[in-house]
Design a protein around this motif. Structure first.
Motif, PDB file in Angstrom:
ATOM      1  N   ILE A   1     -17.708  -5.183  -5.648  1.00 53.40           N
ATOM      2  CA  ILE A   1     -17.980  -5.392  -4.229  1.00 53.40           C
ATOM      3  C   ILE A   1     -18.105  -4.065  -3.491  1.00 53.40           C
ATOM      4  O   ILE A   1     -19.005  -3.871  -2.670  1.00 53.40           O
ATOM      5  N   HIS A   2     -17.202  -3.154  -3.778  1.00 55.63           N
ATOM      6  CA  HIS A   2     -17.127  -1.875  -3.061  1.00 55.63           C
ATOM      7  C   HIS A   2     -16.924  -0.767  -4.096  1.00 55.63           C
ATOM      8  O   HIS A   2     -15.790  -0.467  -4.477  1.00 55.63           O
ATOM      9  N   PRO A   3     -17.989  -0.139  -4.564  1.00 54.85           N
ATOM     10  CA  PRO A   3     -17.887   0.794  -5.686  1.00 54.85           C
ATOM     11  C   PRO A   3     -17.297   2.151  -5.349  1.00 54.85           C
ATOM     12  O   PRO A   3     -17.093   2.958  -6.258  1.00 54.85           O
ATOM     13  N   LYS A   4     -16.993   2.403  -4.077  1.00 51.81           N
ATOM     14  CA  LYS A   4     -16.521   3.741  -3.699  1.00 51.81           C
ATOM     15  C   LYS A   4     -15.003   3.887  -3.720  1.00 51.81           C
ATOM     16  O   LYS A   4     -14.494   4.961  -4.057  1.00 51.81           O
ATOM     17  N   ALA A   5     -14.260   2.857  -3.344  1.00 52.80           N
ATOM     18  CA  ALA A   5     -12.811   3.045  -3.193  1.00 52.80           C
ATOM     19  C   ALA A   5     -12.098   1.710  -3.118  1.00 52.80           C
ATOM     20  O   ALA A   5     -12.695   0.670  -2.840  1.00 52.80           O
ATOM     21  N   MET A   6     -10.781   1.763  -3.359  1.00 56.80           N
ATOM     22  CA  MET A   6      -9.876   0.661  -3.105  1.00 56.80           C
ATOM     23  C   MET A   6      -8.541   1.250  -2.647  1.00 56.80           C
ATOM     24  O   MET A   6      -8.261   2.425  -2.866  1.00 56.80           O
ATOM     25  N   PRO A   7      -7.688   0.465  -1.981  1.00 57.43           N
ATOM     26  CA  PRO A   7      -6.371   0.983  -1.593  1.00 57.43           C
ATOM     27  C   PRO A   7      -5.515   1.292  -2.818  1.00 57.43           C
ATOM     28  O   PRO A   7      -5.637   0.641  -3.866  1.00 57.43           O
ATOM     29  N   ALA A   8      -4.634   2.272  -2.676  1.00 49.36           N
ATOM     30  CA  ALA A   8      -3.618   2.542  -3.688  1.00 49.36           C
ATOM     31  C   ALA A   8      -2.488   1.542  -3.481  1.00 49.36           C
ATOM     32  O   ALA A   8      -1.827   1.555  -2.440  1.00 49.36           O
ATOM     33  N   ILE A   9      -2.263   0.670  -4.465  1.00 46.46           N
ATOM     34  CA  ILE A   9      -1.333  -0.447  -4.332  1.00 46.46           C
ATOM     35  C   ILE A   9      -0.198  -0.285  -5.337  1.00 46.46           C
ATOM     36  O   ILE A   9      -0.429   0.011  -6.515  1.00 46.46           O
ATOM     37  N   LEU A  10       1.025  -0.506  -4.853  1.00 43.81           N
ATOM     38  CA  LEU A  10       2.227  -0.373  -5.675  1.00 43.81           C
ATOM     39  C   LEU A  10       2.865  -1.742  -5.848  1.00 43.81           C
ATOM     40  O   LEU A  10       3.089  -2.456  -4.864  1.00 43.81           O
ATOM     41  N   THR A  11       3.179  -2.113  -7.098  1.00 43.08           N
ATOM     42  CA  THR A  11       3.653  -3.472  -7.380  1.00 43.08           C
ATOM     43  C   THR A  11       5.006  -3.511  -8.076  1.00 43.08           C
ATOM     44  O   THR A  11       5.528  -4.608  -8.317  1.00 43.08           O
ATOM     45  N   GLU A  12       5.584  -2.376  -8.405  1.00 41.24           N
ATOM     46  CA  GLU A  12       6.863  -2.322  -9.117  1.00 41.24           C
ATOM     47  C   GLU A  12       7.913  -1.622  -8.259  1.00 41.24           C
ATOM     48  O   GLU A  12       7.604  -0.659  -7.553  1.00 41.24           O
TER      49      GLU A  12
ATOM     50  N   PHE B   1       0.848  -1.181   0.000  1.00 41.45           N
ATOM     51  CA  PHE B   1       0.000   0.000   0.000  1.00 41.45           C
ATOM     52  C   PHE B   1       0.893   1.244   0.000  1.00 41.45           C
ATOM     53  O   PHE B   1       1.970   1.246   0.616  1.00 41.45           O
ATOM     54  N   ALA B   2       0.430   2.296  -0.646  1.00 43.80           N
ATOM     55  CA  ALA B   2       1.095   3.601  -0.561  1.00 43.80           C
ATOM     56  C   ALA B   2       0.699   4.236   0.764  1.00 43.80           C
ATOM     57  O   ALA B   2      -0.439   4.677   0.945  1.00 43.80           O
ATOM     58  N   GLY B   3       1.633   4.247   1.707  1.00 38.11           N
ATOM     59  CA  GLY B   3       1.302   4.633   3.077  1.00 38.11           C
ATOM     60  C   GLY B   3       1.871   5.964   3.518  1.00 38.11           C
ATOM     61  O   GLY B   3       2.788   6.524   2.890  1.00 38.11           O
ATOM     62  N   ILE B   4       1.304   6.471   4.608  1.00 35.59           N
ATOM     63  CA  ILE B   4       1.776   7.664   5.311  1.00 35.59           C
ATOM     64  C   ILE B   4       2.008   7.257   6.765  1.00 35.59           C
ATOM     65  O   ILE B   4       1.196   6.529   7.343  1.00 35.59           O
ATOM     66  N   TRP B   5       3.121   7.730   7.356  1.00 34.18           N
ATOM     67  CA  TRP B   5       3.332   7.427   8.770  1.00 34.18           C
ATOM     68  C   TRP B   5       3.700   8.690   9.534  1.00 34.18           C
ATOM     69  O   TRP B   5       4.247   9.642   8.985  1.00 34.18           O
TER      70      TRP B   5
ATOM     71  N   GLU C   1       7.993   2.038  -8.640  1.00 38.50           N
ATOM     72  CA  GLU C   1       6.903   2.716  -7.929  1.00 38.50           C
ATOM     73  C   GLU C   1       7.235   2.863  -6.446  1.00 38.50           C
ATOM     74  O   GLU C   1       6.957   3.898  -5.839  1.00 38.50           O
ATOM     75  N   TRP C   2       7.826   1.836  -5.852  1.00 42.89           N
ATOM     76  CA  TRP C   2       8.172   1.901  -4.430  1.00 42.89           C
ATOM     77  C   TRP C   2       9.152   3.044  -4.173  1.00 42.89           C
ATOM     78  O   TRP C   2       8.986   3.815  -3.224  1.00 42.89           O
ATOM     79  N   GLU C   3      10.158   3.145  -5.035  1.00 46.65           N
ATOM     80  CA  GLU C   3      11.153   4.196  -4.832  1.00 46.65           C
ATOM     81  C   GLU C   3      10.577   5.581  -5.129  1.00 46.65           C
ATOM     82  O   GLU C   3      10.912   6.560  -4.452  1.00 46.65           O
ATOM     83  N   THR C   4       9.714   5.676  -6.129  1.00 43.00           N
ATOM     84  CA  THR C   4       9.059   6.961  -6.405  1.00 43.00           C
ATOM     85  C   THR C   4       8.235   7.401  -5.214  1.00 43.00           C
ATOM     86  O   THR C   4       8.277   8.568  -4.798  1.00 43.00           O
ATOM     87  N   TRP C   5       7.479   6.472  -4.635  1.00 45.51           N
ATOM     88  CA  TRP C   5       6.633   6.824  -3.492  1.00 45.51           C
ATOM     89  C   TRP C   5       7.472   7.298  -2.313  1.00 45.51           C
ATOM     90  O   TRP C   5       7.128   8.263  -1.634  1.00 45.51           O
ATOM     91  N   LEU C   6       8.590   6.647  -2.058  1.00 45.22           N
ATOM     92  CA  LEU C   6       9.403   6.987  -0.900  1.00 45.22           C
ATOM     93  C   LEU C   6      10.279   8.223  -1.117  1.00 45.22           C
ATOM     94  O   LEU C   6      10.608   8.907  -0.147  1.00 45.22           O
TER      95      LEU C   6
END
Length: 212
Positions: free
Chosen positions: A164-175, A126-130, A178-183
Motif C-alpha cells: 500500500i505504502h512502499p516508502k515507510a511504516m511506523p516503528a512498532i513495539l510489541t514486546e 509506536f516508538a515515540g518521542i515527546w 522492547e518497551w523497556e529498552t525504548w524507554l
C-alpha cells in the motif's frame, strides 16, 4: 506517512501492562487520532511509568514554519541522524504511543485508507518521542500556546505495508522487553528498534459488512 491511527485500550488495560502506572491523562476514550489532536503516551518516571495526554506533532525545523510563524508540527520521524531530532533522542524524551491499528493512504483519487492491525491482537505501541511544555503557534487564531508534543518514528515498510505504502511504516513495539529498552536504554541500543515488523505480522481487517 502515517497520519491517522486508532487507540482502544483503556486506562485499566494500561495498568495491567505497566505496574504502578501514574495516570495523568484521566479517562481515555477509544477512537481515531488525527494530527494536532490529543493522544495518549506513556513515559518513564523515576518510580515507574506515567500516562499522559499530548498533542500529536513535534516542533518542525524553522525553515518549514509559515511566514506568519505557524508551526503545524511533524507527525512522523525517519531521519534520526538530523541535528533537529538528535537533541530529543535521549531517554528523557522517549515515549510509547498506544496503537490498535494505523492507516496508510491508498494510491488513487478517492481510494481511501488501508487500516493495518497486528495479526495476533497483542498490545502494541509506536516508538515515540515527546517534548513537554513547548511554546509555539500551531494555529493563528490561538496565538502562542504551550503544549506537550509527541510524534513517532517510521522505518522501511514490511511486506504488508509495502503493498500500500512502499516508502515507510511506523516503528512498532510489541514486546515488554522492547518497551523497556525504548524507554530506558542508551540510544546506541534503542535505535535498533527503528525497524519494520516481520513480514506477516500485520493484516488489513475486513469491514464488518464484508466479514458477515
Amino acid at each position: 506517512m502515517c497520519n491517522l491511527y486508532n487507540m482502544t485500550r483503556a486506562v485499566e488495560a494500561m495498568r495491567q501492562l505497566f505496574a504502578g502506572l501514574d495516570n495523568k491523562a484521566g479517562n481515555l476514550e477509544p477512537g481515531d487520532i488525527y494530527p494536532d489532536r490529543l493522544g495518549a503516551i506513556i513515559t518513564a518516571t523515576p518510580t515507574g511509568h506515567a500516562l499522559h495526554r499530548a498533542r500529536w506533532g513535534l516542533p518542525s525545523p524553522k525553515q518549514f514554519h509559515s511566514p506568519s510563524g505557524i508551526d503545524r508540527g511533524v507527525t512522523n520521524i525517519r531521519n534520526t541522524g538530523s541535528p533537529h531530532w538528535r537533541r530529543w533522542l535521549d531517554t528523557e524524551h522517549r515515549c510509547l504511543v498506544p496503537v490498535a491499528r494505523f492507516a496508510e493512504p491508498r494510491t488513487g483519487k478517492g481510494a481511501g485508507n488501508a487500516w493495518f492491525k497486528l495479526a495476533d491482537d497483542r498490545p502494541a505501541f509506536f516508538a515515540g518521542i515527546w517534548v513537554p511544555e513547548w511554546t509555539s503557534i500551531r494555529k493563528l487564531k490561538d496565538g502562542e500556546t504551550t503544549d506537550d508534543l509527541y510524534a513517532f518514528l517510521t522505518t522501511e515498510p514490511n511486506a504488508e505495508v509495502a503493498e500500500i505504502h512502499p516508502k515507510a511504516m511506523p516503528a512498532i513495539l510489541t514486546e515488554a522487553a522492547e518497551w523497556e529498552t525504548w524507554l530506558a536504554a542508551p540510544w546506541a541500543e534503542a535505535k535498533a528498534l527503528q525497524r519494520p515488523l516481520p513480514d506477516g505480522a500485520l493484516e488489513i481487517p475486513q469491514p464488518p459488512s464484508a466479514a458477515t
